[in-house]
Design an enzyme around this catalytic site. Structure first.
Site, short mmCIF file in Angstrom:
data_model
loop_
_atom_site.label_atom_id
_atom_site.label_comp_id
_atom_site.label_asym_id
_atom_site.label_seq_id
_atom_site.Cartn_x
_atom_site.Cartn_y
_atom_site.Cartn_z
CG MET A 29 -1.93 -9.41 7.04
SD MET A 29 -1.82 -11.15 7.46
CE MET A 29 -1.74 -11.89 5.85
CG LEU A 32 1.27 -2.16 1.53
CD1 LEU A 32 1.10 -0.68 1.86
CD2 LEU A 32 0.08 -2.96 2.04
N GLY A 35 -3.39 -3.98 -5.43
CA GLY A 35 -4.67 -4.32 -4.80
C GLY A 35 -4.87 -3.48 -3.54
CG HIS A 36 -2.39 -4.22 -0.15
ND1 HIS A 36 -1.37 -4.99 -0.67
CD2 HIS A 36 -2.98 -4.98 0.80
CE1 HIS A 36 -1.35 -6.17 -0.06
NE2 HIS A 36 -2.32 -6.20 0.83
N GLY A 150 -10.94 -5.69 0.42
CA GLY A 150 -10.96 -6.17 -0.96
C GLY A 150 -11.91 -7.35 -1.12
CG ASP A 153 -8.78 -11.68 1.26
OD1 ASP A 153 -8.17 -12.68 1.64
OD2 ASP A 153 -8.24 -10.76 0.60
CB SER A 189 1.48 -10.55 -0.09
OG SER A 189 0.83 -9.31 0.06
P1 AMP Z 1 -3.82 -8.60 3.17
O1 AMP Z 1 -2.65 -7.71 3.26
O2 AMP Z 1 -3.63 -9.78 2.28
O3 AMP Z 1 -4.40 -8.96 4.52
O4 AMP Z 1 -4.96 -7.74 2.45
C1 AMP Z 1 -5.37 -6.51 2.97
C2 AMP Z 1 -6.58 -6.05 2.22
O5 AMP Z 1 -6.26 -5.91 0.84
C3 AMP Z 1 -7.75 -7.04 2.29
O6 AMP Z 1 -8.97 -6.31 2.45
C4 AMP Z 1 -7.68 -7.71 0.96
O7 AMP Z 1 -8.92 -8.21 0.51
C5 AMP Z 1 -7.22 -6.58 0.07
N1 AMP Z 1 -6.61 -7.12 -1.15
C6 AMP Z 1 -5.59 -8.02 -1.24
N2 AMP Z 1 -5.35 -8.34 -2.53
C7 AMP Z 1 -6.24 -7.64 -3.28
C8 AMP Z 1 -6.51 -7.53 -4.67
N3 AMP Z 1 -5.82 -8.24 -5.58
N4 AMP Z 1 -7.48 -6.71 -5.07
C9 AMP Z 1 -8.21 -5.99 -4.16
N5 AMP Z 1 -8.01 -6.04 -2.84
C10 AMP Z 1 -7.04 -6.85 -2.39
#
Ligand code: AMP
Length: 286
Positions: A29, A32, A35-36, A150, A153, A189
């Protein structure tokens, strides 16, 4: 080499030119962080082309959630992706409009089963159906060989794995470990919503999970152990933060553990002020 794509039609044309090249997908989303970046790095290492999607998906937000204020930082995101992809082909699909993903008349939702009920599912009705629907559509448009998610989630990952199995989608799902900040808080985020005091309180999430995991191992994975259940009860009663759940479940079924359980997930969600945070730790049977 980052290439920005703003529409589904453009992406489909570009995807067709990739022929037999190996494609990795990283759905996000945006906004970034490291983690991303770890997901993107893994994809870049394993594939000839990486497609990163950036879309704040309205279907996965509840009416009182943070859809409107969710941070949108495309310029910074592109810079990060430029650094991480390090000259390797990286297509960034950031649809200009919501209609690009959900055109007028869009009327299909993936309806998930049991895996979507516990943990976050109890507090975010419809959330995972919204996630599964957009991820399915992203799989259809990008046709990746592998997709990177990641472990932060955890429930989302379990649901996507199940969906891929159930609907026989030809994609390999790769799970990547949780990346944390120096103080132990999982990167998110949403961390930027926290002021200094909130951030201190938020640290109760990883520290409680760590202590729970320690106790859980000490009591030989007995979820009814008095020391463990008392610790969880006392943690949940902490009035400085608002715990939504702190559960120990079978990591593959997301049901209460049984004698057959090989891996457990200790998962928690809490609200600090208006900010909702999630985290988890897994424990394997020796
Ligand atoms: P999001 O942008 O929050 O939808 O996350 C996109 C992807 O990044 C998802 O697969 C999350 O699990 C992964 N993600 C978010 N935060 C982390 C983190 N701290 N460590 C590893 N992966 C992450």
């Amino acid at each position: 080499m980052v290439e920005l794509i703003r529409s589904t039609s453009e992406l489909k044309v570009r995807r067709a030119t990739l022929n037999t090249q190996k494609v990795g997908l990283v759905p996000t989303m945006g906004n970034l962080h490291r983690g991303h970046a770890s997901l993107v790095q893994a994809s870049v290492n394993r594939n000839e082309v990486t497609i990163v999607t950036i879309f704040v998906n309205p279907k996965q937000f509840g009416p009182n959630e943070d859809f409107h204020r969710y941070p949108r930082t495309l310029e910074d995101d592109l810079e990060l992706l430029d650094r991480v992809s390090n000259g390797r082909p990286c297509l960034v699909y950031a649809p200009e409009t919501t209609q690009d993903i959900y055109p007028d008349g869009f009327d299909t939702t993936i309806s998930l089963g049991e895996l979507s009920r516990p943990l976050c599912g109890k507090f975010r009705p419809g959330h995972f159906d919204g996630v599964a629907t957009v991820v399915y559509r992203l799989f259809s448009i990008t046709r990746p060989h592998s997709a990177y998610f990641g472990a932060k989630d955890f429930q989302q990952l379990a649901i996507i794995r199940r969906m891929v199995l159930d609907l026989d989608i030809p994609v390999e799902i790769i799970s990547m470990p949780i990346i944390r900040d120096h103080d132990g808080l999982a990167l998110s985020s949403r961390n930027q919503y926290l002021d200094k005091d909130d951030r201190q309180l938020a640290l109760k999430l990883p520290s409680t999970l760590t202590l729970s995991a320690q106790l859980f191992k000490e009591c030989h994975h007995n979820t009814t152990d008095r020391k463990l259940t008392n610790f969880i009860k006392e943690s949940l009663a902490d009035s400085q933060v608002e715990w939504q759940y702190l559960d120990i479940l079978d990591a593959s079924t997301l049901r209460p553990p049984s004698a057959a359980t090989q891996e457990w997930v200790i998962a928690g969600a809490m609200k600090v002020g208006k900010t909702r945070l999630i985290d988890n730790i897994t424990v394997q049977k020796k």
